[in-house]
Design an enzyme around this catalytic site. Structure first.
Site, mmCIF file in Angstrom:
data_model
loop_
_atom_site.group_PDB
_atom_site.id
_atom_site.type_symbol
_atom_site.label_atom_id
_atom_site.label_comp_id
_atom_site.label_asym_id
_atom_site.label_seq_id
_atom_site.Cartn_x
_atom_site.Cartn_y
_atom_site.Cartn_z
ATOM 1 C CB SER A 129 1.547 -1.822 11.637
ATOM 2 O OG SER A 129 1.457 -2.715 10.558
ATOM 3 C CB CYS A 130 3.722 2.625 11.714
ATOM 4 S SG CYS A 130 3.616 4.346 12.180
ATOM 5 N N PRO A 131 2.788 2.594 14.974
ATOM 6 C CG PRO A 131 2.363 4.060 16.766
ATOM 7 C CD PRO A 131 1.681 3.079 15.827
ATOM 8 C CG MET A 132 2.281 -1.153 18.276
ATOM 9 S SD MET A 132 2.135 0.071 19.582
ATOM 10 C CE MET A 132 2.248 -0.972 21.026
ATOM 11 C CG ASP A 147 6.377 -1.096 9.758
ATOM 12 O OD1 ASP A 147 6.099 -1.021 8.542
ATOM 13 O OD2 ASP A 147 6.300 -0.136 10.545
#
Lengths: 78, 188
Positions: free
Chosen positions: A16-19, A43
């Site tokens: 998920s954000c921010p990966m 995502d």
């Protein structure tokens, strides 16, 4: 379509954000200017986020597609 | 006495309503500004926000600094440290709230650790990186984590209590200096 040579692959599927952005930023540093990297993500927010990342950092978003819930981006290093 | 109100001569052009400004104005060139996050809180949810914003900001190529103060300092004590401080009060403080990025509590619905446990479960299920992972990513991308000297002293924290790679401790004047010159501040 011209054959595009991908120099580096980023698999951010399941993250998920921010990966997806963090992984992309780290991967782009490993390639030379003008080379391409491919990013895979699941995502849904990554479509907007990678576009924003591309705009802010100046690394061009060359290609963008979605296939069965997997988003694919090709970016060229500035 | 007569009051002569001077009416401004209105021309057709002046009475035209200005076009509504877009809420988000796109800059032709990215504005070269850097970001300063003030991490005041040690609560899990706020630490998470700090780490997400710091790592994203660095990923976007923006120079990013995080000033770590008050409860935020507890986050940057090594996970392995249990008791910090020199006086009994400082030791008590660290005993009452375990320091380290992996031992954060929620500000609400903590339920003696049940809340954070569930939060971690949910994060794992939805592929959300933990604060520790995000902290490591942020450090790898060059985010500077700057401790507050005054709070370090007050809590009796020594440089060796803190995680590797912390910047030199500074004071409030450095923070205000950065903000007044070029940094966009975020207080979390």
């Amino acid at each position: 379509m011209a054959v595009v040579e991908i120099s580096q692959h980023v698999d951010a599927r399941g993250s998920s954000c921010p990966m997806p952005i963090v992984k992309t930023a780290q991967a782009i540093k490993t390639v030379a200017s003008g080379q391409l990297i491919e990013v895979l993500a699941t995502d849904p927010g990554s479509t907007k986020d990678l576009a924003a990342w591309s705009k802010t950092t100046g690394n061009e978003l060359v290609e963008q597609s979605v296939d069965g819930g997997v988003y694919r981006f090709v970016l060229r290093r500035k | 006495m007569t009051i002569v109100a001077e009416r401004p001569v209105t021309t057709a052009r002046e009475t035209v309503e200005p076009a509504p400004q877009p809420a988000f104005q796109e800059a032709a060139e990215p504005v070269a500004k850097d970001i300063l996050i003030i991490d005041y809180s040690g609560d899990l949810e706020k630490v998470w926000a700090t780490m997400i914003l710091a790592s994203t900001s660095a990923a976007m190529g923006v120079k990013t600094r995080v000033f770590v103060t008050f409860w935020g300092l507890q986050v940057f004590v090594k996970d392995s440290k249990r008791i910090t401080g020199e006086t009994w009060m400082q030791k008590m403080l660290s005993f009452m709230q375990r320091p380290g990025v992996s031992h954060r509590k929620l500000s609400k619905m903590n339920f003696m650790g049940m809340g954070p446990w569930m939060m971690r479960k949910l994060a794992k299920k939805y592929g959300v990186a933990s604060p520790k992972e995000l902290l490591e990513a942020a450090q790898a991308m060059g985010v500077e984590f700057i401790p507050c000297q005054m709070t370090m002293d007050m809590f009796g924290l020594k440089p060796e209590d803190m995680i590797e790679g912390m910047a030199e401790p500074v004071g409030a004047a450095t923070v205000i200096g950065l903000i007044s010159e070029h940094s966009v501040p975020l207080f979390i």
